[in-house]
Design a protein around this motif. Structure first.
Motif, PDB file in Angstrom:
ATOM      1  N   ILE A  63     -13.379  34.658 -40.344  1.00 58.72           N
ATOM      2  CA  ILE A  63     -13.569  33.560 -39.382  1.00 58.72           C
ATOM      3  C   ILE A  63     -15.008  33.516 -38.886  1.00 58.72           C
ATOM      4  O   ILE A  63     -15.527  34.559 -38.520  1.00 58.72           O
ATOM      5  N   GLY A 127      -1.396  26.577 -37.286  1.00 60.55           N
ATOM      6  CA  GLY A 127      -2.819  26.569 -37.603  1.00 60.55           C
ATOM      7  C   GLY A 127      -3.067  25.882 -38.932  1.00 60.55           C
ATOM      8  O   GLY A 127      -2.157  25.778 -39.774  1.00 60.55           O
ATOM      9  N   GLY A 130      -8.753  27.937 -42.828  1.00 61.41           N
ATOM     10  CA  GLY A 130      -8.835  28.514 -44.164  1.00 61.41           C
ATOM     11  C   GLY A 130      -7.690  29.471 -44.476  1.00 61.41           C
ATOM     12  O   GLY A 130      -7.138  29.444 -45.573  1.00 61.41           O
ATOM     13  N   ALA A 131      -7.320  30.300 -43.497  1.00 60.98           N
ATOM     14  CA  ALA A 131      -6.237  31.259 -43.726  1.00 60.98           C
ATOM     15  C   ALA A 131      -4.918  30.525 -43.934  1.00 60.98           C
ATOM     16  O   ALA A 131      -4.128  30.872 -44.821  1.00 60.98           O
ATOM     17  N   ALA A 132      -4.689  29.478 -43.121  1.00 65.62           N
ATOM     18  CA  ALA A 132      -3.464  28.680 -43.242  1.00 65.62           C
ATOM     19  C   ALA A 132      -3.384  28.037 -44.621  1.00 65.62           C
ATOM     20  O   ALA A 132      -2.349  28.057 -45.277  1.00 65.62           O
ATOM     21  N   ARG A 152      -3.307  21.849 -33.716  1.00 69.34           N
ATOM     22  CA  ARG A 152      -3.924  21.037 -32.668  1.00 69.34           C
ATOM     23  C   ARG A 152      -4.431  19.717 -33.265  1.00 69.34           C
ATOM     24  O   ARG A 152      -4.268  18.659 -32.696  1.00 69.34           O
ATOM     25  N   THR A 191      -1.457  31.643 -37.962  1.00 70.32           N
ATOM     26  CA  THR A 191      -2.710  31.849 -38.716  1.00 70.32           C
ATOM     27  C   THR A 191      -3.928  31.526 -37.856  1.00 70.32           C
ATOM     28  O   THR A 191      -5.052  31.536 -38.355  1.00 70.32           O
ATOM     29  N   THR A 192      -3.720  31.183 -36.586  1.00 71.03           N
ATOM     30  CA  THR A 192      -4.872  30.892 -35.716  1.00 71.03           C
ATOM     31  C   THR A 192      -5.412  32.211 -35.147  1.00 71.03           C
ATOM     32  O   THR A 192      -4.776  33.258 -35.273  1.00 71.03           O
ATOM     33  N   SER A 193      -6.553  32.113 -34.497  1.00 70.32           N
ATOM     34  CA  SER A 193      -7.118  33.324 -33.888  1.00 70.32           C
ATOM     35  C   SER A 193      -6.645  33.487 -32.437  1.00 70.32           C
ATOM     36  O   SER A 193      -7.131  34.367 -31.728  1.00 70.32           O
ATOM     37  N   ILE A 194      -5.693  32.642 -32.025  1.00 73.96           N
ATOM     38  CA  ILE A 194      -5.218  32.701 -30.635  1.00 73.96           C
ATOM     39  C   ILE A 194      -4.414  33.994 -30.423  1.00 73.96           C
ATOM     40  O   ILE A 194      -3.411  34.225 -31.103  1.00 73.96           O
TER      41      ILE A 194
HETATM   42  P1  ATR Z   1      -9.802  30.469 -40.702  1.00 74.08           P
HETATM   43  O1  ATR Z   1     -10.608  29.606 -41.615  1.00 74.08           O
HETATM   44  O2  ATR Z   1     -10.173  31.898 -40.727  1.00 74.08           O
HETATM   45  O3  ATR Z   1      -8.320  30.296 -40.860  1.00 74.08           O
HETATM   46  P2  ATR Z   1     -10.398  28.484 -38.733  1.00 74.08           P
HETATM   47  O4  ATR Z   1     -10.798  27.550 -39.795  1.00 74.08           O
HETATM   48  O5  ATR Z   1     -11.250  28.607 -37.543  1.00 74.08           O
HETATM   49  O6  ATR Z   1     -10.172  29.966 -39.255  1.00 74.08           O
HETATM   50  O7  ATR Z   1      -8.926  28.041 -38.336  1.00 74.08           O
HETATM   51  C1  ATR Z   1      -8.398  28.358 -37.153  1.00 74.08           C
HETATM   52  C2  ATR Z   1      -7.139  27.505 -36.904  1.00 74.08           C
HETATM   53  O8  ATR Z   1      -6.717  27.893 -35.620  1.00 74.08           O
HETATM   54  C3  ATR Z   1      -7.379  26.013 -36.867  1.00 74.08           C
HETATM   55  O9  ATR Z   1      -6.258  25.345 -37.372  1.00 74.08           O
HETATM   56  C4  ATR Z   1      -7.539  25.722 -35.375  1.00 74.08           C
HETATM   57  O10 ATR Z   1      -7.038  24.454 -34.977  1.00 74.08           O
HETATM   58  P3  ATR Z   1      -7.786  23.041 -35.321  1.00 74.08           P
HETATM   59  O11 ATR Z   1      -7.427  22.722 -36.734  1.00 74.08           O
HETATM   60  O12 ATR Z   1      -7.235  22.094 -34.344  1.00 74.08           O
HETATM   61  O13 ATR Z   1      -9.234  23.317 -35.120  1.00 74.08           O
HETATM   62  C5  ATR Z   1      -6.664  26.771 -34.766  1.00 74.08           C
HETATM   63  N1  ATR Z   1      -7.157  27.173 -33.447  1.00 74.08           N
HETATM   64  C6  ATR Z   1      -8.148  28.051 -33.173  1.00 74.08           C
HETATM   65  N2  ATR Z   1      -8.324  28.173 -31.845  1.00 74.08           N
HETATM   66  C7  ATR Z   1      -7.420  27.346 -31.262  1.00 74.08           C
HETATM   67  C8  ATR Z   1      -7.076  27.040 -29.896  1.00 74.08           C
HETATM   68  N3  ATR Z   1      -7.712  27.613 -28.865  1.00 74.08           N
HETATM   69  N4  ATR Z   1      -6.083  26.156 -29.680  1.00 74.08           N
HETATM   70  C9  ATR Z   1      -5.430  25.578 -30.712  1.00 74.08           C
HETATM   71  N5  ATR Z   1      -5.703  25.823 -32.029  1.00 74.08           N
HETATM   72  C10 ATR Z   1      -6.676  26.699 -32.286  1.00 74.08           C
END
Ligand code: ATR
Length: 279
Positions: A63, A127, A130-132, A152, A191-194
């Motif tokens: 990430i 989510g 990329g991971a999703a 979101r 798959t989110t970083s939440i």
């Molecule tokens: P990675 O590529 O490693 O999977 P990323 O592209 O940053 O990481 O994806 C993070 C996912 O977590 C996204 O789907 C993001 O939602 P959006 O598509 O709306 O941007 C979601 N995400 C991250 N932080 C969030 C938050 N605080 N609230 C809701 N969704 C969040």
């Protein structure tokens, strides 16, 4: 000469990849070191150029760079290109080649938890990054018929659904809405970083219903048990933390770099020790 490997991300200080890979390099008697590199989004292109110039042997990508890095590499392997995300780069005689070991790592880990055939499972992914995408396309390729997405941003979920070349059926739900029914799924994956360190009290969605028999999975491994997994367990779910996926994506990356498929149990012990858990 000692070979250099690494991981790039932002944030990166929490990464356990250096512990895991350095232990393996030592264990398999390989003259190599693995470092964590803190690379901000605006410096990604320069960092990749620099890695190529100094001849880094390979690196992992985390990430927030897994999607953006694609166009900066010399070649991207077919599956990673279909997924649209890269988590492993190999320097093949001066050419940087991108791979994705997340999806396959995740499936290998998940298979140890589910009781049904994977193909028959209904899956909900939270989510759409990329991971999703890696998990969605890998599950679809494995024949899973229903893979819904909660996110979101609708557009990001729609992009994943539209770009998948394997036949599967999907619905999208707004993360803050209440349109989705968690009880209909066999597998629910965050798959989110939440909920990742340091925001350990946050959860992506509330869990208030009985989820007996459902496997609830979180790809976050720091902390090992996120608030989301704790909520799921309180509601009867079988929980799957991010260690399995993390270990298997790392094992597959290590194999690409060295030709050796390492011992996953050894890797998990290193991660658990670093996390202060039992081994
Ligand atoms: P990675 O590529 O490693 O999977 P990323 O592209 O940053 O990481 O994806 C993070 C996912 O977590 C996204 O789907 C993001 O939602 P959006 O598509 O709306 O941007 C979601 N995400 C991250 N932080 C969030 C938050 N605080 N609230 C809701 N969704 C969040």
């Amino acid at each position: 000469m000692e070979k250099i490997y690494g991981v790039i991300g932002d944030p990166i200080a929490h990464s356990m990849s250096p512990d895991m890979h350095n232990d393996l390099f030592q264990f398999y008697n390989l003259h190599a070191r693995y470092h964590a590199f803190h690379v901000k989004q605006e410096h990604l292109r320069d960092a990749i150029k620099g890695f190529k110039a100094i001849g880094l042997s390979g690196f992992n990508v985390t990430i927030p760079h897994k999607v953006a890095i694609l166009e900066m590499l010399d070649e991207v392997e077919e599956v990673a290109a279909n997924i649209g995300a890269v988590n492993t780069v190999v320097n093949e005689n001066g050419k940087l080649v991108g791979y994705n070991t997340d999806g396959q790592g995740y499936i290998t880990s998940l298979m140890t938890k589910i009781k049904k055939e994977l193909k028959e499972c209904q899956v909900l992914i939270i989510g759409a990054g990329g991971a999703a995408r890696g998990i969605y396309i890998s599950l679809a390729a494995a024949g899973v018929k229903t893979i819904d997405i909660v996110n979101r941003t609708a557009e990001n979920a729609d992009k994943i659904i539209a770009s998948c070349r394997y036949k599967t059926s999907s619905s999208y739900y707004e993360i803050s809405g209440n349109e989705y029914d968690l009880t209909k799924y066999d597998i629910i994956i965050n798959t989110t970083s939440i909920g990742m360190h340091p925001n350990i009290d946050q959860t992506p969605i509330p869990i208030e219903q009985d989820l007996s028999g459902t496997v609830v999975s979180d790809i976050i491994y720091n902390p090992l048990e996120t608030s989301f997994l704790k909520d799921a367990q309180r509601n009867g779910a079988i929980i799957d933390n991010g260690i399995g996926m993390f270990v298997y994506q790392g094992a597959l990356a290590f194999e690409k770099w060295t030709g050796i498929f390492p011992d996953p149990a050894r890797m998990e012990r290193v991660v658990r020790t670093r996390l202060g858990g039992t081994t």
